[in-house]
Design a protein around this motif. Structure first.
Motif, PDB file in Angstrom:
ATOM      1  N   ARG A 374       0.851  -1.203   0.000  1.00  0.00           N
ATOM      2  CA  ARG A 374       0.000   0.000   0.000  1.00  0.00           C
ATOM      3  C   ARG A 374       0.888   1.254   0.000  1.00  0.00           C
ATOM      4  N   PRO A 375       0.363   2.385  -0.471  1.00  0.00           N
ATOM      5  CA  PRO A 375       1.194   3.595  -0.528  1.00  0.00           C
ATOM      6  C   PRO A 375       1.738   3.967   0.859  1.00  0.00           C
ATOM      7  N   GLU A 376       2.961   4.428   0.895  1.00  0.00           N
ATOM      8  CA  GLU A 376       3.649   4.744   2.144  1.00  0.00           C
ATOM      9  C   GLU A 376       2.820   5.648   3.089  1.00  0.00           C
ATOM     10  N   PRO A 377       2.154   6.697   2.578  1.00  0.00           N
ATOM     11  CA  PRO A 377       1.408   7.569   3.508  1.00  0.00           C
ATOM     12  C   PRO A 377       0.292   6.830   4.258  1.00  0.00           C
ATOM     13  N   GLU A 378      -0.141   5.670   3.746  1.00  0.00           N
ATOM     14  CA  GLU A 378      -1.218   4.946   4.446  1.00  0.00           C
ATOM     15  C   GLU A 378      -0.719   4.237   5.712  1.00  0.00           C
ATOM     16  N   ARG A 379       0.603   4.031   5.826  1.00  0.00           N
ATOM     17  CA  ARG A 379       1.127   3.256   6.975  1.00  0.00           C
ATOM     18  C   ARG A 379       0.686   3.885   8.298  1.00  0.00           C
ATOM     19  N   GLU A 380       0.898   5.177   8.393  1.00  0.00           N
ATOM     20  CA  GLU A 380       0.584   5.846   9.659  1.00  0.00           C
ATOM     21  C   GLU A 380      -0.917   5.821   9.937  1.00  0.00           C
ATOM     22  N   ALA A 381      -1.702   6.045   8.884  1.00  0.00           N
ATOM     23  CA  ALA A 381      -3.155   6.054   9.047  1.00  0.00           C
ATOM     24  C   ALA A 381      -3.663   4.666   9.441  1.00  0.00           C
ATOM     25  N   MET A 382      -3.039   3.625   8.893  1.00  0.00           N
ATOM     26  CA  MET A 382      -3.462   2.250   9.244  1.00  0.00           C
ATOM     27  C   MET A 382      -3.275   2.020  10.744  1.00  0.00           C
ATOM     28  N   GLN A 383      -2.114   2.438  11.240  1.00  0.00           N
ATOM     29  CA  GLN A 383      -1.832   2.234  12.665  1.00  0.00           C
ATOM     30  C   GLN A 383      -2.812   3.030  13.528  1.00  0.00           C
ATOM     31  N   ALA A 384      -3.033   4.274  13.128  1.00  0.00           N
ATOM     32  CA  ALA A 384      -3.910   5.141  13.929  1.00  0.00           C
ATOM     33  C   ALA A 384      -5.329   4.579  13.957  1.00  0.00           C
ATOM     34  N   LEU A 385      -5.759   4.082  12.804  1.00  0.00           N
ATOM     35  CA  LEU A 385      -7.131   3.567  12.697  1.00  0.00           C
ATOM     36  C   LEU A 385      -7.299   2.309  13.562  1.00  0.00           C
ATOM     37  N   VAL A 386      -6.348   1.396  13.443  1.00  0.00           N
ATOM     38  CA  VAL A 386      -6.442   0.156  14.213  1.00  0.00           C
ATOM     39  C   VAL A 386      -6.314   0.451  15.714  1.00  0.00           C
ATOM     40  N   ALA A 387      -5.466   1.403  16.060  1.00  0.00           N
ATOM     41  CA  ALA A 387      -5.308   1.757  17.481  1.00  0.00           C
ATOM     42  C   ALA A 387      -6.626   2.314  18.034  1.00  0.00           C
ATOM     43  N   ARG A 388      -7.363   3.001  17.186  1.00  0.00           N
ATOM     44  CA  ARG A 388      -8.649   3.573  17.633  1.00  0.00           C
ATOM     45  C   ARG A 388      -9.729   2.497  17.698  1.00  0.00           C
ATOM     46  N   GLY A 389      -9.620   1.475  16.843  1.00  0.00           N
ATOM     47  CA  GLY A 389     -10.578   0.366  16.858  1.00  0.00           C
ATOM     48  C   GLY A 389     -12.007   0.795  16.595  1.00  0.00           C
ATOM     49  N   PRO A 390     -12.272   1.438  15.451  1.00  0.00           N
ATOM     50  CA  PRO A 390     -13.629   1.936  15.193  1.00  0.00           C
ATOM     51  C   PRO A 390     -14.616   0.801  14.939  1.00  0.00           C
ATOM     52  N   LEU A 391     -15.893   1.109  15.049  1.00  0.00           N
ATOM     53  CA  LEU A 391     -16.927   0.135  14.687  1.00  0.00           C
ATOM     54  C   LEU A 391     -16.863  -0.091  13.175  1.00  0.00           C
ATOM     55  N   VAL A 398     -16.265   3.486   3.463  1.00  0.00           N
ATOM     56  CA  VAL A 398     -15.151   4.344   3.046  1.00  0.00           C
ATOM     57  C   VAL A 398     -13.811   3.620   3.134  1.00  0.00           C
ATOM     58  N   LEU A 399     -13.713   2.726   4.103  1.00  0.00           N
ATOM     59  CA  LEU A 399     -12.462   1.974   4.252  1.00  0.00           C
ATOM     60  C   LEU A 399     -12.145   1.190   2.982  1.00  0.00           C
ATOM     61  N   MET A 400     -13.163   0.632   2.362  1.00  0.00           N
ATOM     62  CA  MET A 400     -12.947  -0.230   1.198  1.00  0.00           C
ATOM     63  C   MET A 400     -12.861   0.587  -0.102  1.00  0.00           C
ATOM     64  N   ASP A 401     -13.028   1.900   0.007  1.00  0.00           N
ATOM     65  CA  ASP A 401     -12.981   2.759  -1.176  1.00  0.00           C
ATOM     66  C   ASP A 401     -11.588   3.389  -1.254  1.00  0.00           C
ATOM     67  N   THR A 402     -10.776   2.892  -2.201  1.00  0.00           N
ATOM     68  CA  THR A 402      -9.397   3.396  -2.260  1.00  0.00           C
ATOM     69  C   THR A 402      -9.340   4.859  -2.707  1.00  0.00           C
ATOM     70  N   ASP A 405      -9.145   9.071   1.214  1.00  0.00           N
ATOM     71  CA  ASP A 405      -7.896   9.149   1.959  1.00  0.00           C
ATOM     72  C   ASP A 405      -8.083   8.507   3.340  1.00  0.00           C
ATOM     73  N   LEU A 406      -7.230   7.520   3.656  1.00  0.00           N
ATOM     74  CA  LEU A 406      -7.370   6.824   4.955  1.00  0.00           C
ATOM     75  C   LEU A 406      -7.227   7.768   6.135  1.00  0.00           C
ATOM     76  N   ALA A 407      -6.380   8.770   5.951  1.00  0.00           N
ATOM     77  CA  ALA A 407      -6.114   9.677   7.081  1.00  0.00           C
ATOM     78  C   ALA A 407      -7.403  10.329   7.573  1.00  0.00           C
ATOM     79  N   SER A 408      -8.366  10.503   6.660  1.00  0.00           N
ATOM     80  CA  SER A 408      -9.618  11.145   7.064  1.00  0.00           C
ATOM     81  C   SER A 408     -10.407  10.246   8.019  1.00  0.00           C
ATOM     82  N   LEU A 409     -10.178   8.946   7.941  1.00  0.00           N
ATOM     83  CA  LEU A 409     -10.881   8.005   8.827  1.00  0.00           C
ATOM     84  C   LEU A 409     -10.165   7.830  10.156  1.00  0.00           C
ATOM     85  N   ALA A 410      -8.816   7.978  10.099  1.00  0.00           N
ATOM     86  CA  ALA A 410      -8.033   7.652  11.285  1.00  0.00           C
ATOM     87  C   ALA A 410      -8.379   8.579  12.442  1.00  0.00           C
ATOM     88  N   GLY A 411      -8.748   9.806  12.127  1.00  0.00           N
ATOM     89  CA  GLY A 411      -9.199  10.720  13.185  1.00  0.00           C
ATOM     90  C   GLY A 411      -8.022  11.248  13.996  1.00  0.00           C
TER      91      GLY A 411
END
Ligand SMILES: Cc1cc2nc3c(=O)[nH]c(=O)nc-3n(C[C@H](O)[C@H](O)[C@H](O)COP(=O)(O)OP(=O)(O)OC[C@H]3O[C@@H](n4cnc5c(N)ncnc54)[C@H](O)[C@@H]3O)c2cc1C
Length: 411
Positions: A374-391, A398-402, A405-411
């Motif tokens: 996956r693109p390098e900028p997504e690495r940080e957003a992936m960690q932030a999102l999983v750490a938050r553990g959203p429903l 939106v997660l499945m829509d490439t 931008d993942l960062a918008s979900l990570a919060g």
């Protein structure tokens, strides 16, 4: 023998990192590192990858060179097994019969490779892989081997089989599951790994159980439960580990049902002067809300360091999101959070294009991700999102829509 302010039992990554952690806060306290292995602590991941293939020398495996231990006045008792802990007098008896005293004690005894109890499993030519010595013996045995059989379809089995194909060694892989890495990855990724191994010349036999290893004085064939016979002058078992927690058990420290050493969020065991880190430690993970134990490099790296600092008086909880990596041929994986036993996996990207992330849902929450290319900028957003553990219900579209931008979900 002497008494030490700090005694560390184990010669792996967690132990070396504990030395670093202690010395960050305590420049003068005496430290002894007791390791059953005949050498300084080293990194194990290259043993199934670059070191196995002869692409990296032993000197580049060490966590720290000898000068580090000397300059930091750390006594390394290599080739020395700790045999017993006497908690009341705070002493560790060594197999040699001597004993050493401790102020604070770290258990980082890791695991040993499991050998399937098959008939013929102890024949010459049958190997497991955990140490440099194991790897050296395998390298020597496979050079010139006519046929190698790798038993096990998890990471070690896949990595070893992949390395052998890269070394031009004929290899057959067999395992119980329907596809490689079945416990962790979805079928499409497992099948991709299988076809990549096959394209490199490996023979892959899934959903089968080896029944016995046969040979006249050394391994010659593996018989599978369906009667199939595989020629094998070398057999390598990559079937998991058994934890080295006998010392902890005999010292009556609290263990989990699966023999992990129970620690609190500071990595302290049920004894206030004994700590545990790495493969053996079962800690309360705030992200999943579960007590977990993880057999991965990053956990040993971070927990060893944190335990060392806490032994030296820091009061720092361990709250790092579990992480691991693996390389199989030209596929590099990274994963954060909890993958095993998920109820559902959401997909972002495309495995065919080798650019995909899988999102693991547990009890309705997204608690883990495994990513490839996956693109390098997504690495940080992936960690932030999983750490938050959203429903999952709130983020899945939106997660499945490439395009989003993942960062918008990570919060
Ligand atoms: C071949 C291989 C490939 C791997 N690849 C990856 C990878 O790609 N990614 C990843 O995330 N992880 C990988 N891992 C896992 C990772 O290496 C381990 O999680 C990590 O090594 C655990 O470190 P540890 O310090 O807890 O224990 P260990 O590395 O197991 O070290 C424990 C040490 O304690 C010693 N010991 C045990 N009992 C005693 C005793 N009574 N007295 C004295 N010494 C004792 C042992 O001899 C050993 O030296 C791999 C492991 C292997 C074997």
């Amino acid at each position: 023998m002497s008494d030490y302010d700090y005694v560390i039992i184990g010669g792996g990554l967690a132990s070396a990192r504990a030395c670093e952690g202690i010395r960050e806060l305590d420049a003068s306290g005496s430290i002894a590192l007791v390791t059953a292995e005949p050498r300084l602590p080293y990194h194990r991941p290259p043993l199934s990858k670059a070191y196995l293939r002869g692409e990296r020398p032993l000197a580049r495996l060490y966590v720290q060179q000898e000068s580090f231990y000397r300059e930091h006045r750390i006594t390394v008792l290599a080739g020395t097994e700790a045999a017993r802990i006497t908690r009341r007098s705070r002493r560790v008896s060594l197999a040699s019969g001597e004993s050493i005293g401790y102020g604070e004690l770290l258990l980082a005894t890791g695991g040993r490779a499991w050998r399937l109890p098959l008939s013929g499993a102890d024949l010459p030519g049958v190997f497991t892989l955990r140490t440099v010595d194991d790897c050296d013996a395998i390298r020597a045995a496979v050079s010139g081997a006519r046929q190698v059989v790798v038993i096990g379809g998890s990471f070690i089995g896949c990595e070893v089989a992949a390395s052998l194909t890269q070394m031009g060694v004929p290899v057959t892989m067999c395992f119980l599951e329907e596809y490689p890495l079945q416990a962790l990855v979805p079928p499409e990724l497992g099948q991709l790994i299988r076809s990549m191994l096959e394209e490199r010349g490996a023979r892959v036999i899934a959903a089968t159980r080896p029944e016995r290893i046969m040979g006249d004085g050394r391994a010659e064939r593996v018989q599978l439960e369906n009667g199939m016979l595989l020629d094998a002058d070398v057999v390598i078992m990559g079937v998991g580990i058994r934890l080295n927690t006998q010392l902890a058990r005999e010292a009556e420290l609290e263990l989990t049902e699966m023999s992990g050493v129970v620690v609190d969020e500071h990595l302290r065991t049920s004894d206030p002067h004994i700590w545990a880190a790495g493969d053996i430690a079962a800690w309360p993970d705030p992200h999943s809300g579960q007590r977990i134990r993880v057999e991965h490099w990053d956990v040993a790296y971070n927990q060893g360091h944190r335990a060392g600092r806490n032994m030296a008086g820091a009061d720092e909880p361990y709250r790092i999101l579990p992480y691991f990596f693996s390389d199989i041929l030209d596929l590099s994986f990274e994963a954060w959070g909890t993958l095993a036993r998920s109820e559902r996996i959401l997909v972002r990207g495309s495995v065919a294009e080798r650019s995909v992330s899988y999102w693991y849902v547990h009890e309705g929450r997204v608690l883990g991700v495994l990513a490839i290319g996956r693109p390098e900028p997504e690495r940080e957003a992936m960690q932030a999102l999983v750490a938050r553990g959203p429903l999952a219900a709130e983020v899945e579209v939106v997660l499945m829509d490439t395009g989003v931008d993942l960062a918008s979900l990570a919060g």
